[in-house]
Design a protein around this motif. Sequence first.
Motif, mmCIF file in Angstrom:
data_model
loop_
_atom_site.group_PDB
_atom_site.id
_atom_site.type_symbol
_atom_site.label_atom_id
_atom_site.label_comp_id
_atom_site.label_asym_id
_atom_site.label_seq_id
_atom_site.Cartn_x
_atom_site.Cartn_y
_atom_site.Cartn_z
ATOM 1 N N GLN A 182 0.590 3.650 2.939
ATOM 2 C CA GLN A 182 1.225 3.152 4.160
ATOM 3 C C GLN A 182 2.744 3.310 4.086
ATOM 4 N N PRO A 218 -2.082 5.062 9.154
ATOM 5 C CA PRO A 218 -1.386 4.003 9.898
ATOM 6 C C PRO A 218 -0.745 3.002 8.933
ATOM 7 N N SER A 219 0.344 2.369 9.359
ATOM 8 C CA SER A 219 1.022 1.361 8.527
ATOM 9 C C SER A 219 1.173 0.076 9.325
ATOM 10 N N ASP A 220 1.090 -1.065 8.625
ATOM 11 C CA ASP A 220 1.209 -2.334 9.337
ATOM 12 C C ASP A 220 2.677 -2.697 9.545
ATOM 13 N N ARG A 221 2.922 -3.720 10.354
ATOM 14 C CA ARG A 221 4.304 -4.029 10.755
ATOM 15 C C ARG A 221 5.139 -4.554 9.592
ATOM 16 N N HIS A 222 4.489 -5.167 8.595
ATOM 17 C CA HIS A 222 5.248 -5.634 7.433
ATOM 18 C C HIS A 222 5.806 -4.449 6.661
ATOM 19 N N VAL A 223 4.961 -3.429 6.424
ATOM 20 C CA VAL A 223 5.413 -2.218 5.729
ATOM 21 C C VAL A 223 6.506 -1.536 6.545
ATOM 22 N N ASP A 224 6.296 -1.415 7.848
ATOM 23 C CA ASP A 224 7.302 -0.769 8.701
ATOM 24 C C ASP A 224 8.641 -1.507 8.633
ATOM 25 N N ASN A 266 0.841 -1.179 0.000
ATOM 26 C CA ASN A 266 0.000 0.000 0.000
ATOM 27 C C ASN A 266 0.890 1.247 0.000
ATOM 28 N N SER A 320 6.476 -12.121 10.561
ATOM 29 C CA SER A 320 5.734 -13.277 11.073
ATOM 30 C C SER A 320 6.477 -14.590 10.852
ATOM 31 N N SER A 351 4.904 5.592 6.604
ATOM 32 C CA SER A 351 5.935 4.977 7.440
ATOM 33 C C SER A 351 7.277 5.666 7.221
#
Length: 367
Positions: free
Chosen positions: A74, A92-98, A71, A130, A78
């Motif tokens: 995102q 907001p951004s998810d942990r994978h993007v971060d 995305n 993950s 980030s």
Amino acid sequence: MPLYIHQRKNWPDFVWNDNKLACVLGEVRYEQGKISGRMDSLGFSEKTETVLHTITQDITKSNEIEGEVLNTDQVRSSVARRLGLDVAGLVPSDRHVDGVVEMTLDAIQNYNQELTKDRLLGWQASLFPSGRSGMYQIITGNWRDNEKGPMQVVSGPIGKETVHFEAPEAARLDQEMDQFLLWFNSDIDIDPVLKSAIAHFWFVTIHPFDDGNGRIARTIADMQLARAEANSQRFYSMSAQIRQRRNEYYTVLEKTQKGTLDITDWLEWFLSCLKDALNVTNETLNSILQRVAFWDKNATVPLNERQRLLVTKMQEGFFGKLTTSKWAKIAKCSQDTAGRDIQDLIEKGILKKDGAGGRSTAYELIW
């Protein structure tokens, strides 16, 4: 007879034809100088927006090369947060993007630090927080092993796969990577831009991880380009050009990996791609300067978050012409709220009508 380059007797003693590369290498160096001079003349806002745009594009396109779509909003958000930038439209951004962003910024901002095994393991772990790649469990925190058989790059349906490349055996990885890292961290008599191209090819040929090798190879190449320029600010995206020429990229990689230790063709292709990236940057800068001037002009105009988000998206050309229904969908608001937001921007001189009116009315920015 060896099938792959890493099986040849003198691997990895690469050779190449300097005369064949001299012209395009000179052109690359010339374009780098032009862009560096142009960036030096810009103010803080222009430089900041350029870096944000370039890193966002580099991350999204590098993942697209591997068939993964991130995305963009995102990624941009980030990157902006980690650079401490106060920009419009953050989400907001998810942990994978971060994780992907953290890897990229570590390579670029800390380009002058040694590249180590621990650092590489951290990068790969950040790509797969993950411990899974899609549905599959993968090894993170260490090199790959042989439990699933040899590491191969394949295409085609199950049962009719085409093997494009087979990486060195897992038992060789410690030795192979020690040799690579010693070379990468050493001062050697080689043009630093060529060193970026060699590092990319060498790492992706070793293929030390279960997954993420291509993205990390391109990150290493960017790190070396930052070293070549002694600059932690990125103003051009190599991955964006590789994405446009993805079929060529895989073709020349496969050809070189099945060839002799003469990697001239790979180096020539890499330099050609880099030259294209530098040329595109000159065009991108014009657009970025226009956006910065827009926000400077409207710095004191009060806008709500929906308006900032949609104006930013319009500037980046994400969705073509703006309509009320499109505004409502993207801003997650009602049609009535969208209409009021748009009318407010018209009255403030930021938007104007484009079209005959009625239900088909579209709006465009007043730059």
